[in-house]
Design an enzyme around this catalytic site. Structure first.
Site: not given
Ligand code: EPU
Length: 350
Positions: A164, A246, A346
């Site tokens: 990012r 995010s 971010e």
């Molecule tokens: N989780 C929770 N509670 C929550 C949110 C997440 O327990 O409220 C847990 C989920 O269950 C999962 C883990 O955290 O085990 C990761 O969550 P998720 O798979 O939704 O991905 P993320 O790390 O929250 C990242 C990117 C997203 C991207 C997704 C899919 C970043 C900051 N965010 O989200 O990017 O779409 O992976 O690859 O790296 C963005 O940058 O705007 C964005 C949406």
């Protein structure tokens, strides 16, 4: 060049925050930028580049000259033995590029479906989702230097991509510093899509889709459909609930730090990176601190994904940038107090 004054920016930022640009120019081609640089009235004004407005928090009216990037164009720029090189104008909607490339038969961007924002903004924060980052498909970009008016081309190494992040997010600290924030305007981006396409299916949500559907060898269109469905289920549509995706980056820690956190919080979601460090899920950390659904004024934490801050007041009673940042700071404090980790936002705060 058409200079517009006091332009409402609410339609131009996905949070839907109400603010004005005191002056705004739409950049559809290079000559629009050259006209800005040549205008003696405008040379003294600071400048703010605006793409799709999907990664910004407006904390007040923008006193700088806003350069709203609307450069059009989608084409196959080059076909080599191994790649299709496709080129898109910086003003093209990111998702439209993904759809167009698949329709033309050039797979490779399907994991990045439905990311809000424009093509020109995509390299700035090296967008990424479901196991693919922009840098994995990036070829080069054309930009204009706002100080000299010169056009230049950068390859991936010159963009300094990391998680990012890129040179476009950093201001130059000195003559040897490559920071290009506020200095370069991205006009066109080229992507190299390999003809020997391989699906990227390592991400947990996609593994789940394969198991649910029994489809073990999905094509690019199938992956696209899955990514669209996953995002629709988890992430708020900015057309309906304002947000900037995010809000925090996922923090990385050393193995020792992670072991220390796991000892206290056995359930913490974490992934080992290639360099040995460990990435923690910021959404999980925030969720564990009980933030889902909490609000400050009309800024809130999304009920289904704690990493996303949303505008709960809609277009008529939108949150302010101040409310968003107050909420963000409170989240940072509580995560820091519990886990000893400082979450890094971010979006760019303007
Ligand atoms: N989780 C929770 N509670 C929550 C949110 C997440 O327990 O409220 C847990 C989920 O269950 C999962 C883990 O955290 O085990 C990761 O969550 P998720 O798979 O939704 O991905 P993320 O790390 O929250 C990242 C990117 C997203 C991207 C997704 C899919 C970043 C900051 N965010 O989200 O990017 O779409 O992976 O690859 O790296 C963005 O940058 O705007 C964005 C949406």
């Amino acid at each position: 060049m058409n200079l517009e004054k006091n332009v409402p920016l609410q339609p131009y930022n996905t949070f839907g925050i109400a603010a004005k640009a005191l002056a705004l120019v739409r950049v559809r081609e290079e000559s629009d930028l050259r006209a800005v640089l040549a205008d003696p009235q405008l040379t003294t004004l600071p400048r703010q580049v605006l793409g799709g407005g999907s990664n910004i928090v407006l904390t007040g009216d923008v006193k700088a000259l806003v350069l709203k990037i609307e450069v059009p164009g989608l084409r196959l720029a080059l076909e080599t033995e191994k790649h299709w090189i496709i080129e898109a104008g910086a003003g093209v909607d990111w998702h439209d590029l993904v759809v167009w490339s698949l329709d033309q038969g050039y797979p490779g961007l399907e994991n990045l479906a439905l990311i809000p924002g424009t093509v020109g903004a995509s390299p700035v924060q090296n967008i990424g989702a479901y196991g693919v980052e922009l840098q994995d498909r990036f070829d080069s970009l054309d930009a204009m230097d706002l100080l000299t008016g010169e056009l230049f081309t950068l390859n991936a190494a010159q963009c300094g991509f990391s998680y990012r992040d890129s040179v476009f997010k950093h201001s130059s600290g000195g003559p040897d510093d490559l920071g290009l924030a506020g200095r370069a305007v991205i006009l066109r981006v080229r992507f190299a899509l390999p003809k020997r396409w391989k699906p990227e299916l390592g991400y947990a949500d996609l593994v789940r889709k394969m198991a649910e559907t029994g489809i073990q060898n999905p094509d690019a269109r199938q992956i696209f459909d899955w990514v669209v469905a996953i995002r629709r289920a988890k992430l708020p549509d900015p057309q309906v609930i304002g947000n900037a995706g995010s809000f925090f980056k996922n923090p990385t820690v050393t193995t020792e730090q992670c072991a220390d956190i796991i000892a206290r919080e056995p359930k913490v979601v974490h992934y080992r990176l290639d360099d040995g460090r460990i990435k923690l899920a910021a959404g999980w950390l925030i969720d564990a601190c009980g933030w889902k659904g909490k609000t400050v004024g009309h800024a809130g934490v999304y009920e289904k994904q704690a990493l996303v801050l949303v505008n709960t007041g809609g277009r008529d009673n939108p949150c302010t940038g101040g409310e968003v940042m107050t909420l963000a700071k409170a989240i940072q404090t509580s995560v820091y107090e519990r886990f000893g980790l400082l979450l890094e936002p971010e979006p760019v705060v303007i």
